[in-house]
Scaffold this active site. Sequence first.
Site, PDB file in Angstrom:
ATOM      1  N   ASN A  64       0.864  -1.177   0.000  1.00  0.00           N
ATOM      2  CA  ASN A  64       0.000   0.000   0.000  1.00  0.00           C
ATOM      3  C   ASN A  64       0.901   1.228   0.000  1.00  0.00           C
ATOM      4  O   ASN A  64       1.885   1.286   0.741  1.00  0.00           O
ATOM      5  CB  ASN A  64      -0.923  -0.001   1.223  1.00  0.00           C
ATOM      6  CG  ASN A  64      -1.977  -1.083   1.136  1.00  0.00           C
ATOM      7  OD1 ASN A  64      -2.505  -1.340   0.061  1.00  0.00           O
ATOM      8  ND2 ASN A  64      -2.287  -1.718   2.248  1.00  0.00           N
TER       9      ASN A  64
ATOM     10  N   HIS B  65       6.414  -1.745   3.587  1.00  0.00           N
ATOM     11  CA  HIS B  65       6.114  -3.092   4.075  1.00  0.00           C
ATOM     12  C   HIS B  65       5.326  -3.827   3.009  1.00  0.00           C
ATOM     13  O   HIS B  65       4.453  -3.265   2.354  1.00  0.00           O
ATOM     14  CB  HIS B  65       5.346  -3.052   5.397  1.00  0.00           C
ATOM     15  CG  HIS B  65       4.201  -2.107   5.437  1.00  0.00           C
ATOM     16  ND1 HIS B  65       4.355  -0.755   5.611  1.00  0.00           N
ATOM     17  CD2 HIS B  65       2.864  -2.321   5.336  1.00  0.00           C
ATOM     18  CE1 HIS B  65       3.176  -0.165   5.621  1.00  0.00           C
ATOM     19  NE2 HIS B  65       2.239  -1.094   5.439  1.00  0.00           N
TER      20      HIS B  65
HETATM   21  P1  5GP Z   1      -0.797  -0.660   5.807  1.00  0.00           P
HETATM   22  O1  5GP Z   1      -2.248  -0.402   6.077  1.00  0.00           O
HETATM   23  O2  5GP Z   1       0.072   0.506   6.201  1.00  0.00           O
HETATM   24  O3  5GP Z   1      -0.519  -1.152   4.416  1.00  0.00           O
HETATM   25  O4  5GP Z   1      -0.401  -1.878   6.716  1.00  0.00           O
HETATM   26  C1  5GP Z   1       0.016  -1.761   8.033  1.00  0.00           C
HETATM   27  C2  5GP Z   1      -0.243  -3.087   8.679  1.00  0.00           C
HETATM   28  O5  5GP Z   1       0.451  -3.134   9.907  1.00  0.00           O
HETATM   29  C3  5GP Z   1      -1.714  -3.342   9.004  1.00  0.00           C
HETATM   30  O6  5GP Z   1      -2.147  -4.525   8.357  1.00  0.00           O
HETATM   31  C4  5GP Z   1      -1.746  -3.436  10.518  1.00  0.00           C
HETATM   32  O7  5GP Z   1      -2.669  -4.395  10.981  1.00  0.00           O
HETATM   33  C5  5GP Z   1      -0.318  -3.793  10.864  1.00  0.00           C
HETATM   34  N1  5GP Z   1       0.099  -3.302  12.171  1.00  0.00           N
HETATM   35  C6  5GP Z   1      -0.099  -2.053  12.654  1.00  0.00           C
HETATM   36  N2  5GP Z   1       0.418  -1.948  13.881  1.00  0.00           N
HETATM   37  C7  5GP Z   1       0.975  -3.152  14.178  1.00  0.00           C
HETATM   38  C8  5GP Z   1       1.663  -3.647  15.330  1.00  0.00           C
HETATM   39  O8  5GP Z   1       1.892  -2.962  16.330  1.00  0.00           O
HETATM   40  N3  5GP Z   1       2.068  -4.945  15.276  1.00  0.00           N
HETATM   41  C9  5GP Z   1       1.854  -5.727  14.190  1.00  0.00           C
HETATM   42  N4  5GP Z   1       2.292  -6.988  14.247  1.00  0.00           N
HETATM   43  N5  5GP Z   1       1.207  -5.291  13.085  1.00  0.00           N
HETATM   44  C10 5GP Z   1       0.766  -4.020  13.082  1.00  0.00           C
END
Ligand code: 5GP
Length: 112
Positions: free
Chosen positions: A85, A98
Amino acid sequence: MTLFEKIANHEIPATIVHEDADLVAFQDINPQAPQHIIIIPRRAIASIDDVEPGDAELLGKMIVLAKQLARETGVANNGYRLVFNCGPDAGQSVDHIHLHLLGGRELDWPPG
Ligand code: 5GP
């Protein structure tokens, strides 16, 4: 320091499934599929929009690791999805690139 750098440094707990000199992979805290793994580079790059040609090898390593983890977790046989994303319209919530590895169920297309 970003949240994901803190996870990579073991300052915030996470279920880490792989670590090497360049990359860390851990279970997503809010899984969107039976297998939902986040793969990050140790080096902080804010988003895919910030990558430079010199980052190509690092990004390639992320994909090679995703393939390895897909095999190890058993989702490779039926298929899986890799997602970066990038920016607000895509829902990027952590400013550290990520790669999402999602698998273990049939995934809809197009995404929401
Ligand atoms: P994005 O929405 O930025 O593409 O993805 C971020 C991802 O990181 C999300 O799927 C969210 O659930 C995950 N995430 C956010 N905070 C944490 C955390 O503290 N620990 C873990 N293991 N995953 C997290």
